[in-house]
Design an enzyme around this catalytic site. Structure first.
Site, PDB file in Angstrom:
ATOM      1  CG  ASP A  14      -2.020   1.000   1.192  1.00 39.25           C
ATOM      2  OD1 ASP A  14      -2.147   1.679   0.156  1.00 39.25           O
ATOM      3  OD2 ASP A  14      -2.761   1.108   2.183  1.00 39.25           O
ATOM      4  CG  ASP A 108      -3.249   3.817  -3.532  1.00 37.07           C
ATOM      5  OD1 ASP A 108      -4.187   3.107  -3.916  1.00 37.07           O
ATOM      6  OD2 ASP A 108      -3.337   4.574  -2.553  1.00 37.07           O
ATOM      7  CD  GLU A 109      -5.561  -0.783  -1.374  1.00 39.31           C
ATOM      8  OE1 GLU A 109      -5.236  -1.553  -0.441  1.00 39.31           O
ATOM      9  OE2 GLU A 109      -6.552  -0.033  -1.331  1.00 39.31           O
TER      10      GLU A 109
END
Length: 370
Positions: A14, A108-109
């Site tokens: 993350d 983003d993860e």
């Protein structure tokens, strides 16, 4: 006791305050300052907040006016989604050096199954450490990681040492660790469910584990099996690189509340253009069109229509969306926000799971939080 050979090794990576961190990386004058990605007008919402802004209670989906009230020195930066996408591609290229089993959750993860240990790093801990180091070297950004034997625990763990840290939950500690956590942190337990659980005397993982499956089925229906399993640190879901995206949507908050039908329809058409651009690029076409309306008093309604075949042209989607919005027009009550979503994809296999906050997530503003 699960045999060592059967233990899955999952990493949840993350990025730390991704959008805001990209802006601080690219503009040194923003470093160390409270930054919010968003348009900054009193009508907008925060798409992302730097850690400096978070100390004031500024967070994603917070109305801009509330964010500025909490942090008068907050600096708003317009979003640059093309940059965030490019950086996300860099990060996912790094992931691909370690495994083919990558399940993106957003830009983003992502989950990574590194059981096969492609780089011969011996442990998932060292694999996560190397991935984070490469992300920092190649993008200038920090990431946090959670390592465990299933997705549920890996995602919980990635938040445990944020920012720029990592945490592992091993098979011999998983169930006991879950018991110590508040249920509000659990995936699948939203604010409404957490409040319901609290009324039933369930505030921690230990409280949840103490309840029988029959009790959970009585109060939570089809979700009971999931709650029963995660209270014991159990999650059999595989890391699925082919997880399909179920919808694509876009919404906008008008700078002023609108009552004029032509202005409202124009806003809907702009959202259609954004959604269709995504559908055309991914060659993913859905059968269901939905229009969302939020009034000035924050009442929210949706209008939805499904077709027997997929919507395969911009004109079809525009006409479907306009038909739906016209079902609530003319309006005497001013409209604050409109959104358009396409779902029930005919070719869902071509639709990636990742999404942008402002374009895909449909957020409801709670006036009590203002």
């Amino acid at each position: 006791m699960v045999g060592e050979s059967a233990v899955r090794k999952v990493i949840h990576v993350d990025m730390d305050a991704f959008f805001a961190s990209v802006e601080q990386r690219d503009d040194p004058s923003l470093r160390g300052k409270p930054v919010a990605v968003g348009h900054g007008a009193t009508r907008g919402v925060v798409a992302a907040a730097s850690y400096e802004a978070r100390t004031y209670g500024v967070k994603s989906a917070l109305p801009s006016v509330t964010a500025l009230r909490r942090c008068p020195d907050l600096i708003f930066v317009p979003p640059r989604f093309e940059v965030y996408r490019a950086v996300s591609q860099q990060i996912h290229s790094i992931f691909a050096d370690y495994t083919d089993l990558i399940q993106p959750l957003s830009l983003d993860e992502a989950y990574l199954d590194v059981t096969a240990d492609r780089r011969c790093l011996k442990t998932a801990w060292l694999t996560a450490k190397e991935i984070r180091a490469r992300i920092l070297t190649e993008t200038g950004l920090t990431a946090s990681a959670g390592i465990s034997y299933n997705k549920f625990l890996a995602k919980l763990a990635s938040d445990h040492r944020k920012p720029n840290g990592q945490f592992a939950v091993t098979p011999d500690m998983g169930a006991a660790w879950v018991e110590t956590l508040p249920v509000s942190r659990f995936h699948g337990v939203g604010p409404v469910t957490a409040e319901k659980m609290k009324r039933l005397g369930i505030e921690s993982g230990g409280d949840l584990r103490s309840k029988s499956l029959a009790f959970l089925q009585q109060h939570f229906g089809s979700s009971a099996d999931w709650y029963f399993a995660i209270a014991r640190g159990e999650d059999e879901r595989p890391v699925n690189p082919n997880r399909v995206r179920k919808s694509s949507g876009s919404e906008t908050t008008f700078r002023q509340d609108l009552v004029a039908s032509d202005e409202i329809e124009a806003g809907v058409v702009r959202m259609v253009e954004e959604v269709w651009s995504w559908c055309e690029k991914r060659q993913a076409f859905g059968r269901t069109a939905t229009v969302k309306v939020k009034y000035a008093d924050f009442q929210q309604i949706t209008r939805r229509r499904s077709r027997p075949s997929a919507i395969t042209s911009f004109v079809e989607l525009r006409e479907a969306a306009l038909d739906l919005i016209r079902s609530v027009l003319p309006t005497a009550k001013p409209i604050r926000l409109v959104g358009v979503t396409v779902s029930t994809f005919e070719d869902a296999s071509s639709a990636p799971a990742g999404h942008l906050f402002e374009q895909d997530a449909q957020h409801t503003y709670d006036p009590a939080a203002a």
